[in-house]
Enzyme design. Structure first.
Site: not given
Ligand code: GLY
Ligand code: MN
Ligand code: MN
Length: 458
Positions: A40, A244, A261, A272, A354, A358, A365, A388, A392, A409, A411
């Protein structure tokens, strides 16, 4: 949830969309469904962002239909009907009357009537917009409605012959934020920045990543953001090299950095933000060198967040600074004059894998194409995004030992304006001196009781 966007604004959005759809077409957007966790118990419900943007209606099991110039009204909501017994167990419902009164549907029906009513709404419309191929069950239902509509051909009623992804019309509108949603995005970023600050203030060796996460959740919730925009990443030491990382279970060690993050969700809008700072309040020389490099890369990228620039120029600005710095610090080898070819060969990729940002909005995102007709989309005032960059250095990387196992990072959340971007997340320090000063002020060998008092206050 109290709606953060007025119905006046929702009506304005629908009017623009109705105009774009045109009288020969219709659009269908379903709400999200509940997802069972076990027996439930449901996972926390989060409304579908397209549906929320269009309607503001907060319940699951609903479908919005826009049918320009339809004789019974151009905005129809199908919703769960009122049901005193179910509402006693599961919570209040607006019902069909509420859908009209509070959400300004021109007509509203119980969801159970949609199979009977929808083919009629689609009759003589050539094109149908809906979220194509997002949900198998919904795709199948759309096909059934089309088949029913088509069966009426002998009555001289034609059914849609063209299916187009609703994102084509909706997402460019979601990409450009208007003042009412910018106010909510500012609030999401500000309250999240405040929570990040509290983590800097309260961090000390021996705490666990999970304790910092708990503090973040608490500060967001106290400021009105009960939900997070995504699962927080709290990564001490080399855990920061896992992009992640969400285990958030390790103990924070003296001498390590911690990368956080995390962003709250406020009235549906995401923040973010990432900050990386020393667990004990002081950067080591190697940590500071890499940190200053990431900060310089972020500043170079932010300088490109202006109308007319685009994602590739922003990313390349960061990549150029990072590659030059990696070369200077000896993490990459080669001569300075080889910078161009190192960038072209993506030599930085083992340390920076990366992109630099975004779109940001209702989704972390957020929707919106990055390229239009094979060309990078130019930034425009009203667009919101993250910047961001990071570095690493895996623990086993073949680089000078002092740099191994460091993940950084930085951001921020930005609004493109006519001129300099507005940094929505500016309330949390990012310059290393500012971070050290804030942490020194609040960590001064205060007796534990003072620290507790301070903690009680935050
Ligand atoms: N927290 C996900 C990103 O930075 O895109
Ligand atoms: Mn982030
Ligand atoms: Mn981000």
């Amino acid at each position: 949830m109290k709606p953060g966007i007025s119905q006046h604004e929702h009506r304005r959005r629908r009017r623009a969309l109705l105009e774009a759809i045109g009288p020969g077409a219709a659009l269908i957007i379903p709400a999200a469904s509940e997802v069972t966790r076990n027996r439930d118990v449901q996972y926390p419900f989060r409304q579908n962002s397209d549906f929320l943007w269009l309607t503001g209606f907060p319940e699951p099991y609903a479908i919005a239909v826009l049918v320009p110039k339809h004789k019974d009204g151009d905005y129809v909501l199908f919703v769960r009907p009122r049901d005193p017994e179910r509402e006693t167990w599961d919570g209040r419902r607006y019902g069909t009357e509420g859908a009209i009164e509070h959400f300004h549907a021109k007509a509203a029906h119980p969801l159970s009537e949609i199979d009977a009513k929808l083919p009629e709404l689609l009759a003589s419309r050539r094109r149908l917009y809906y979220p194509l191929a997002q949900n198998d069950a919904f795709d199948l239902r759309v096909m059934c409605w089309l088949r029913t509509a088509r069966a009426q051909a002998r009555k001289g009623i034609s059914a849609p012959v063209e299916l187009v992804d609703s994102g084509e019309l909706l997402h460019p509108q979601r990409l450009r934020k208007r003042p009412p949603e910018l106010a909510l995005m500012r609030k999401a970023a500000q309250l999240s920045a405040h929570a990040h600050r509290q983590l800097m203030i309260n961090c000390r060796p021996g705490l666990t990543e999970q304790q910092l996460e708990a503090l973040f959740l608490r500060h967001c919730a106290e400021q009105g953001a009960r939900e997070q925009a995504y699962p927080p990443i709290v990564a001490g030491g080399a855990n920061a090299c896992i992009l992640h990382y969400v285990e958030n279970s390790a103990r924070l060690r003296d001498g390590d950095l911690v990368l956080i993050d995390a962003g709250g969700e406020y009235q549906g809008y995401a923040a973010d933000i990432t900050r990386t700072f020393p667990v004990n309040g002081r950067f080591s020389p190697a940590q500071r060198e890499l940190y200053e490099l990431v900060l310089e890369a972020q500043q170079a990228a932010i300088a490109k967040a202006r109308p007319g620039e685009h994602w590739e120029s922003l990313h390349q600005a960061a990549v150029r600074v990072l590659t030059r710095g990696l070369l200077r610090l000896g993490l990459l080898t080669g001569a300075e004059q080889n910078l161009k070819s190192l960038i072209k060969d993506e030599a930085y990729k083992p340390f920076y894998m990366h992109r630099t940002g975004h779109w940001l909005g209702l989704d972390v995102h957020d929707v919106g194409d990055y390229k239009v007709k094979d060309r990078w989309r130019p930034f425009e005032p009203g667009m919101t995004l993250t910047v961001e960059p990071g570095l690493y250095v895996a623990p086993e990387a073949e680089v000078p030992p002092a740099y191994r196992g460091i993940g950084i990072r930085i951001e921020d959340d930005l609004l493109i304006t006519d001129d300099q971007p507005e940094i929505l997340s500016r309330d949390v320090p990012k310059h290393p001196d500012e971070i050290e000063t804030l942490m020194a002020e609040t960590h001064t060998n205060a007796a534990p009781s003072t620290r507790r008092e301070h903690n009680a206050r935050v």
